[in-house]
Design an enzyme around this catalytic site. Structure first.
Site, PDB file in Angstrom:
ATOM      1  N   LYS A 288       0.840  -1.201   0.000  1.00 20.29           N
ATOM      2  CA  LYS A 288       0.000   0.000   0.000  1.00 20.29           C
ATOM      3  C   LYS A 288       0.879   1.257   0.000  1.00 20.29           C
ATOM      4  O   LYS A 288       0.612   2.207  -0.727  1.00 20.29           O
ATOM      5  CB  LYS A 288      -0.920   0.000   1.230  1.00 20.29           C
TER       6      LYS A 288
ATOM      7  N   GLN B 232      -4.773  -1.455   9.835  1.00 17.12           N
ATOM      8  CA  GLN B 232      -4.653  -2.771   9.193  1.00 17.12           C
ATOM      9  C   GLN B 232      -5.220  -3.863  10.096  1.00 17.12           C
ATOM     10  O   GLN B 232      -4.895  -3.931  11.287  1.00 17.12           O
ATOM     11  CB  GLN B 232      -3.172  -3.035   8.859  1.00 17.12           C
TER      12      GLN B 232
ATOM     13  N   ASP C 216     -11.080   3.087   4.247  1.00 12.05           N
ATOM     14  CA  ASP C 216     -11.413   1.654   4.250  1.00 12.05           C
ATOM     15  C   ASP C 216     -12.930   1.440   4.158  1.00 12.05           C
ATOM     16  O   ASP C 216     -13.378   0.349   3.828  1.00 12.05           O
ATOM     17  CB  ASP C 216     -10.939   1.031   5.573  1.00 12.05           C
TER      18      ASP C 216
HETATM   19  N1  GUN Z   1      -6.749  -6.719   6.107  1.00 13.87           N
HETATM   20  C1  GUN Z   1      -7.056  -7.425   4.996  1.00 13.87           C
HETATM   21  N2  GUN Z   1      -7.718  -6.659   4.109  1.00 13.87           N
HETATM   22  C2  GUN Z   1      -7.838  -5.447   4.674  1.00 13.87           C
HETATM   23  C3  GUN Z   1      -8.414  -4.220   4.240  1.00 13.87           C
HETATM   24  O1  GUN Z   1      -8.978  -4.089   3.147  1.00 13.87           O
HETATM   25  N3  GUN Z   1      -8.327  -3.174   5.109  1.00 13.87           N
HETATM   26  C4  GUN Z   1      -7.726  -3.299   6.317  1.00 13.87           C
HETATM   27  N4  GUN Z   1      -7.703  -2.226   7.100  1.00 13.87           N
HETATM   28  N5  GUN Z   1      -7.182  -4.412   6.747  1.00 13.87           N
HETATM   29  C5  GUN Z   1      -7.233  -5.474   5.914  1.00 13.87           C
END
Ligand code: GUN
Length: 302
Positions: A52, A96, A119
């Site tokens: 990311k 996350q 998110d």
């Molecule tokens: N863990 C796995 N996929 C995601 C996501 O799309 N967002 C977040 N914050 N954590 C994740």
């Protein structure tokens, strides 16, 4: 034989569009910024977070990764989120998941300011997506699937979409997006308690599987000519692979591909779209912040 949907290529073109929007915002004086909060040392999460951050930088955005120790307390994490909520350089915040077991994710997802919740997990944004209000944020993975459907010209109007899985991250928001006016799909949502899963999946014109169980969907469970989207990402041990593991989706790919009209591979299907849509949400957040500061210049200098 199915058309194999190249999510990597579609994601690349979205990231180019995002980079152009970032350049425009920078020219107007705002550098879009994303903060990712990672608690602990989960290997898979570290890989995602690095991906990311790199994608942000490649698009010309500001990226900040805050990696906190696994034993971080709830108050410390809340304080970190509050700091990011108040930071004008940060337009998007992502906590996350999964968090370590002593931290209840709900508490922290609700602490992220809704206008920075790229998110789309805050109840305010979940509700906005559910009522079809475009002023919120939709989670990146379902939005990525919608974008693949649009760009691959897979018609959803009046067609039967069967989603396997009932998560807040993928399946529930995807169901509400698909059944909305516009996409107009008929949606069935199945989960671990569904009796005779195959009876439902065989009725799907479009099948979406987001469970995390490699090989769950076999060829006999899929209708001839269906389009299949595999959201599963599971590390499976494989001593012959240099890393010691391979990434598997939920669909028995070769056998299912032989009878479908289109299918996403794992890796290289839905996965790359998730980062692209996260970047797009962050630019949207930055654009909204920029416009709102312009509308209230007196407040900004006071
Ligand atoms: N863990 C796995 N996929 C995601 C996501 O799309 N967002 C977040 N914050 N954590 C994740």
């Amino acid at each position: 034989m199915a058309r194999i949907i190249d999510g990597t290529a579609v994601a690349r073109s979205i990231r180019e569009e995002v980079a152009a929007q970032v350049a425009q915002l920078r020219a107007e004086g705002t550098v879009p910024g994303l903060a990712v909060v990672l608690v602990g040392n989960d290997g898979a999460s570290e890989v995602y977070v690095r991906g990311k951050a790199r994608a942000c930088e490649a698009a010309g955005m500001h990226s900040r990764v805050l990696q906190l120790p696994a034993e971080t307390s709830a108050d410390e994490l809340l304080g970190t989120i509050d700091g990011l909520n108040a930071d004008p350089d940060i337009h998007g915040i992502l906590v996350q998941l999964p968090l370590p077991p002593h931290l209840n994710s709900k508490t922290f997802l609700e602490r992220v300011a809704p206008h920075k919740d790229v998110d789309g997990f805050h109840p305010m944004n979940v509700g906005r997506a559910f009522v079809g209000d475009p002023n919120g944020f939709v989670p990146a993975t379902p939005e990525g699937i919608m974008e693949l459907l649009r760009r691959e010209r897979i018609d959803t109007h009046g067609r039967h979409v069967v989603i396997v899985g009932r998560s807040l991250i993928v399946s529930k928001p995807l169901a509400s997006l698909l059944m909305a006016p516009g996409p107009n799909a008929t949606v069935t949502l199945c989960h671990r308690h569904t009796v005779d899963l195959a009876q439902h999946t065989r009725m799907a014109d479009i099948l979406v599987v987001a469970v995390g169980k490699p090989g769950l969907i076999t060829a006999d469970m899929v209708k001839e000519g269906a389009a299949v989207f595999d959201v599963g990402v599971t590390r499976v041990e494989d001593p012959t692979s240099p890393r010691g593991y391979v990434i598997k989706g939920d669909v028995d790919f070769d056998a299912v591909a032989a009878k479908t009209s289109a299918i996403t591979p794992v890796p290289g299907g839905v996965g790359p779209m998730t980062i692209a849509m996260l970047l797009r949400n962050t630019v949207t957040a930055a654009r909204r912040a920029h416009e709102s500061a312009r509308r209230r210049p007196a407040a900004a200098v006071r």
